[in-house]
Design a protein around this motif. Structure first.
Motif, PDB file in Angstrom:
ATOM      1  N   ASP A 202       0.624  -1.561   0.018  1.00  0.00           N
ATOM      2  CA  ASP A 202       0.227  -0.086   0.334  1.00  0.00           C
ATOM      3  C   ASP A 202       0.847   1.111  -0.136  1.00  0.00           C
ATOM      4  O   ASP A 202       0.355   2.309  -0.375  1.00  0.00           O
ATOM      5  CB  ASP A 202      -1.243   0.039   1.263  1.00  0.00           C
ATOM      6  N   VAL A 203       1.716   1.523   0.609  1.00  0.00           N
ATOM      7  CA  VAL A 203       2.799   2.348   1.154  1.00  0.00           C
ATOM      8  C   VAL A 203       3.653   2.697  -0.340  1.00  0.00           C
ATOM      9  O   VAL A 203       3.506   4.178  -1.044  1.00  0.00           O
ATOM     10  CB  VAL A 203       4.236   2.326   1.785  1.00  0.00           C
ATOM     11  N   VAL A 204       3.951   1.461  -1.126  1.00  0.00           N
ATOM     12  CA  VAL A 204       4.653   1.681  -2.129  1.00  0.00           C
ATOM     13  C   VAL A 204       3.951   1.686  -2.796  1.00  0.00           C
ATOM     14  O   VAL A 204       4.644   3.151  -3.571  1.00  0.00           O
ATOM     15  CB  VAL A 204       5.865   0.267  -2.684  1.00  0.00           C
ATOM     16  N   ALA A 205       2.569   1.807  -3.615  1.00  0.00           N
ATOM     17  CA  ALA A 205       2.014   2.355  -4.407  1.00  0.00           C
ATOM     18  C   ALA A 205       1.380   3.615  -4.505  1.00  0.00           C
ATOM     19  O   ALA A 205       1.182   4.034  -5.219  1.00  0.00           O
ATOM     20  CB  ALA A 205       0.051   1.182  -4.489  1.00  0.00           C
ATOM     21  N   VAL A 206       1.245   4.026  -3.344  1.00  0.00           N
ATOM     22  CA  VAL A 206       0.726   5.308  -2.988  1.00  0.00           C
ATOM     23  C   VAL A 206       1.235   6.119  -3.502  1.00  0.00           C
ATOM     24  O   VAL A 206       1.452   6.809  -4.494  1.00  0.00           O
ATOM     25  CB  VAL A 206       0.379   5.642  -1.412  1.00  0.00           C
ATOM     26  N   PHE A 207       3.044   5.666  -2.981  1.00  0.00           N
ATOM     27  CA  PHE A 207       4.231   6.799  -3.311  1.00  0.00           C
ATOM     28  C   PHE A 207       4.205   7.049  -4.975  1.00  0.00           C
ATOM     29  O   PHE A 207       4.525   8.080  -5.587  1.00  0.00           O
ATOM     30  CB  PHE A 207       6.020   6.048  -2.809  1.00  0.00           C
TER      31      PHE A 207
ATOM     32  N   ALA B 121     -10.865  15.797  -5.535  1.00  0.00           N
ATOM     33  CA  ALA B 121     -11.103  14.108  -5.770  1.00  0.00           C
ATOM     34  C   ALA B 121     -10.166  13.119  -4.892  1.00  0.00           C
ATOM     35  O   ALA B 121     -11.491  12.023  -5.063  1.00  0.00           O
ATOM     36  CB  ALA B 121      -9.084  13.648  -6.796  1.00  0.00           C
ATOM     37  N   TYR B 122     -10.026  13.262  -3.245  1.00  0.00           N
ATOM     38  CA  TYR B 122     -10.141  12.306  -2.676  1.00  0.00           C
ATOM     39  C   TYR B 122     -11.313  12.777  -1.930  1.00  0.00           C
ATOM     40  O   TYR B 122     -11.960  11.753  -1.526  1.00  0.00           O
ATOM     41  CB  TYR B 122      -8.655  12.356  -1.705  1.00  0.00           C
ATOM     42  N   VAL B 123     -12.052  13.416  -1.078  1.00  0.00           N
ATOM     43  CA  VAL B 123     -12.641  13.923  -0.116  1.00  0.00           C
ATOM     44  C   VAL B 123     -14.546  13.167  -1.360  1.00  0.00           C
ATOM     45  O   VAL B 123     -15.289  12.565  -0.376  1.00  0.00           O
ATOM     46  CB  VAL B 123     -13.308  15.386  -0.239  1.00  0.00           C
TER      47      VAL B 123
ATOM     48  N   TRP C 182      -0.626   6.709   5.080  1.00  0.00           N
ATOM     49  CA  TRP C 182      -1.816   6.329   6.136  1.00  0.00           C
ATOM     50  C   TRP C 182      -3.344   7.779   5.366  1.00  0.00           C
ATOM     51  O   TRP C 182      -4.436   6.223   5.488  1.00  0.00           O
ATOM     52  CB  TRP C 182      -1.553   6.941   7.066  1.00  0.00           C
ATOM     53  N   SER C 183      -3.208   8.529   4.956  1.00  0.00           N
ATOM     54  CA  SER C 183      -4.828   8.990   5.047  1.00  0.00           C
ATOM     55  C   SER C 183      -5.275   8.351   3.700  1.00  0.00           C
ATOM     56  O   SER C 183      -6.472   8.395   3.334  1.00  0.00           O
ATOM     57  CB  SER C 183      -4.575  10.486   4.277  1.00  0.00           C
ATOM     58  N   THR C 184      -4.592   7.900   2.752  1.00  0.00           N
ATOM     59  CA  THR C 184      -5.375   7.591   0.847  1.00  0.00           C
ATOM     60  C   THR C 184      -5.329   6.480   1.734  1.00  0.00           C
ATOM     61  O   THR C 184      -6.916   6.055   1.055  1.00  0.00           O
ATOM     62  CB  THR C 184      -3.589   7.418   0.739  1.00  0.00           C
ATOM     63  N   ARG C 185      -4.693   5.214   2.141  1.00  0.00           N
ATOM     64  CA  ARG C 185      -5.648   4.026   3.058  1.00  0.00           C
ATOM     65  C   ARG C 185      -6.420   4.090   3.789  1.00  0.00           C
ATOM     66  O   ARG C 185      -7.174   2.807   3.297  1.00  0.00           O
ATOM     67  CB  ARG C 185      -3.885   3.411   3.783  1.00  0.00           C
ATOM     68  N   GLU C 186      -6.770   5.136   4.684  1.00  0.00           N
ATOM     69  CA  GLU C 186      -8.194   5.507   4.776  1.00  0.00           C
ATOM     70  C   GLU C 186      -8.933   5.247   3.381  1.00  0.00           C
ATOM     71  O   GLU C 186     -10.336   5.491   4.333  1.00  0.00           O
ATOM     72  CB  GLU C 186      -7.433   6.381   6.177  1.00  0.00           C
ATOM     73  N   ARG C 187      -8.803   6.342   3.418  1.00  0.00           N
ATOM     74  CA  ARG C 187     -10.029   6.870   2.167  1.00  0.00           C
ATOM     75  C   ARG C 187     -10.288   5.700   1.428  1.00  0.00           C
ATOM     76  O   ARG C 187     -11.260   5.826   1.108  1.00  0.00           O
ATOM     77  CB  ARG C 187      -9.209   7.722   1.543  1.00  0.00           C
ATOM     78  N   LEU C 188      -9.082   4.893   0.674  1.00  0.00           N
ATOM     79  CA  LEU C 188      -9.282   4.237   0.030  1.00  0.00           C
ATOM     80  C   LEU C 188     -10.368   3.026   0.254  1.00  0.00           C
ATOM     81  O   LEU C 188     -10.850   1.840  -0.199  1.00  0.00           O
ATOM     82  CB  LEU C 188      -8.332   3.293  -0.579  1.00  0.00           C
ATOM     83  N   MET C 189      -9.817   2.751   2.466  1.00  0.00           N
ATOM     84  CA  MET C 189     -10.403   1.408   2.593  1.00  0.00           C
ATOM     85  C   MET C 189     -12.186   1.553   2.842  1.00  0.00           C
ATOM     86  O   MET C 189     -12.343   0.475   3.195  1.00  0.00           O
ATOM     87  CB  MET C 189      -9.553   0.858   4.502  1.00  0.00           C
TER      88      MET C 189
ATOM     89  N   ASP D 144     -17.575   5.674   3.999  1.00  0.00           N
ATOM     90  CA  ASP D 144     -17.862   6.244   5.026  1.00  0.00           C
ATOM     91  C   ASP D 144     -16.535   6.998   5.844  1.00  0.00           C
ATOM     92  O   ASP D 144     -16.998   7.392   6.877  1.00  0.00           O
ATOM     93  CB  ASP D 144     -18.075   4.914   6.347  1.00  0.00           C
ATOM     94  N   SER D 145     -15.342   6.791   4.843  1.00  0.00           N
ATOM     95  CA  SER D 145     -14.138   8.133   5.670  1.00  0.00           C
ATOM     96  C   SER D 145     -15.261   9.552   5.663  1.00  0.00           C
ATOM     97  O   SER D 145     -15.772  10.017   5.541  1.00  0.00           O
ATOM     98  CB  SER D 145     -13.006   7.624   5.012  1.00  0.00           C
ATOM     99  N   GLN D 146     -14.157  10.075   6.836  1.00  0.00           N
ATOM    100  CA  GLN D 146     -14.107  11.866   7.124  1.00  0.00           C
ATOM    101  C   GLN D 146     -14.139  12.243   5.935  1.00  0.00           C
ATOM    102  O   GLN D 146     -13.056  11.947   5.323  1.00  0.00           O
ATOM    103  CB  GLN D 146     -13.607  11.974   8.407  1.00  0.00           C
ATOM    104  N   ALA D 147     -14.398  13.478   5.937  1.00  0.00           N
ATOM    105  CA  ALA D 147     -14.585  14.556   5.149  1.00  0.00           C
ATOM    106  C   ALA D 147     -12.623  15.129   5.359  1.00  0.00           C
ATOM    107  O   ALA D 147     -11.845  15.845   4.244  1.00  0.00           O
ATOM    108  CB  ALA D 147     -14.712  15.583   4.596  1.00  0.00           C
ATOM    109  N   LEU D 148     -12.285  15.085   6.461  1.00  0.00           N
ATOM    110  CA  LEU D 148     -10.860  15.341   6.845  1.00  0.00           C
ATOM    111  C   LEU D 148      -9.798  14.472   6.233  1.00  0.00           C
ATOM    112  O   LEU D 148      -8.766  14.889   5.615  1.00  0.00           O
ATOM    113  CB  LEU D 148     -11.316  15.535   8.690  1.00  0.00           C
TER     114      LEU D 148
END
Length: 389
Positions: free
Chosen positions: A53-58, A206-208, A263-270, A274-278
């Motif tokens: 996950d980390v390598v992919a995000v990078f 895009a992420y929100v 961390w934030s990208t993984r939380e958003r995509l997991m 349901d993930s928060q806008a923050l």
């Protein structure tokens, strides 16, 4: 449009060519990672690891942005040297026609590879996947898959030409002031920070809203911003040597941002619904910083260290277009075969690369390089070869 023929005696921007080829290679390596991420996907190997996950995000944070910077640079070069008509003809021959051919052939094969891999992964056996292939239901047109970047390149070129015309037509005397302002920004020590703030205006939505799908409107706007950056870099190409001063500093800033971005990208995509806008805001901002700082850092490194011509560099650059077009169905098919093995995820990933890379290189070397198709693809790349007019 008058063209200064003395430009043909000027050296090419080998750093831009080499950087473009490297980004295409990184995208291929990133595609091979996707079966092993823990983030929900339609096709995943039973063996996954959060490290992927980390390598992919990078990798995904900067690979396509940097590619579009190099594409914007080359597009501005052609437009400046040969005019709009030649640029349109070049895009038709070397982007639209390969896109059309690949869409008709590669996209169905990619769909078939996905169907095979998904059923093999679910059942733990290759037979259900082979049965799906034999039924032939996958032989149909639909999603463009990785070919979206060619569609975007066509649209970005048209949009940039229209934007340039609009500025010249309606800005009048302010056009020179706009160009001067962009020069001051590129010459500033805060250029990476400024770019990250601008890109965040599109990246955060895009992420929100979408969770960073590259084909959504916000992400397309962000990538178009990088294309325009490349165009401006060509217009202010005399500033390029300034990027070579301590290029590792922006790289260090990007790496320092990676933990928050991962961390934030993984939380958003997991939890896409349901993930928060923050969380989406943090993901958008951190990925904007990663993309902007990696862009200027890599530009500096390549301008400093890879500005010379080499046989290997030319070969990889020539082969990269073909390799990108055909690599995805092969990666998915090999990954699908490996799903039925008990090997660790990292071994499967390395085996996939070890199998696919020689195949795509051999297909280019023996089946494409010396053919008319090979000449066409190389001519397309070399027509954007960076010569300083």
């Amino acid at each position: 449009m008058n063209v200064d023929r003395t430009e043909d005696r000027q050296p090419r921007y080998h750093a831009i060519d080499n950087l473009r080829a490297m980004m295409i290679s990184i995208v291929m390596l990133g595609h091979a990672i996707l079966p092993y991420v823990t983030i929900p996907r339609s096709f995943k190997d039973p063996e996954t690891h959060v490290g992927f996950d980390v390598v992919a995000v990078f990798l995904y944070s900067f690979a396509m942005p940097v590619f579009f910077v190099t594409a914007g640079f080359a597009t501005a070069l052609i437009h400046r040297r040969k005019g709009t008509r030649t640029l349109a003809r070049q895009r038709f021959q070397f982007v639209f026609l390969p896109l059309l051919a690949a869409y008709l052939v590669i996209s169905p094969l990619t769909r078939g590879a996905y169907e095979f891999a998904k059923h093999a992964a679910i059942s733990g056996s290759l037979q259900p996947g082979l049965d799906i292939l034999l039924r032939g239901e996958w032989i149909r047109l639909g999603k463009a898959y990785h070919l979206w970047f060619l569609v975007s390149l066509l649209f970005y070129t048209a949009m940039a030409i229209c934007l340039r015309w609009g500025v010249l037509r309606f800005a009048g005397g302010r056009a020179a002031s706009i160009l001067a302002a962009s020069r001051r920004l590129l010459a500033s020590r805060w250029r990476a920070t400024s770019l990250s703030l601008v890109i965040a205006l599109a990246m955060v939505p895009a992420y929100v809203i979408h969770g960073k799908d590259a084909t959504t409107l916000p992400m397309q706007l962000a990538l178009f911003g990088f294309f325009l950056l490349g165009w401006l870099l060509y217009l202010h190409r005399d500033l390029l040597p300034t990027f070579t001063h301590q290029p590792w500093r922006p790289i260090a800033v990007a790496i320092a941002t990676l933990p928050l971005a991962a961390w934030s990208t993984r939380e958003r995509l997991m939890s896409p619904y349901d993930s928060q806008a923050l969380i989406g805001i943090l993901a958008g901002v951190s990925n904007s910083i990663l993309a902007a700082f990696m862009t200027f850092g890599l530009l500096g490194i390549y301008l400093a260290r890879f500005s010379h011509s080499s046989a290997l560099g030319r070969y990889v650059s020539d082969a990269s277009y073909w390799i990108y077009l055909i690599h995805l169905p092969l990666l998915i098919a090999v990954s699908g075969v490996l799903t039925v093995t008990p090997l660790p995820a990292v071994i499967k990933y390395l085996l996939t690369i070890a199998v696919v890379v020689p195949i795509v290189l051999a297909s280019y070397h023996f089946g494409v390089r010396s053919t008319r198709l090979g000449s066409l693809l190389k001519s397309g790349k070399r027509s954007t070869a960076s010569r300083d007019p």
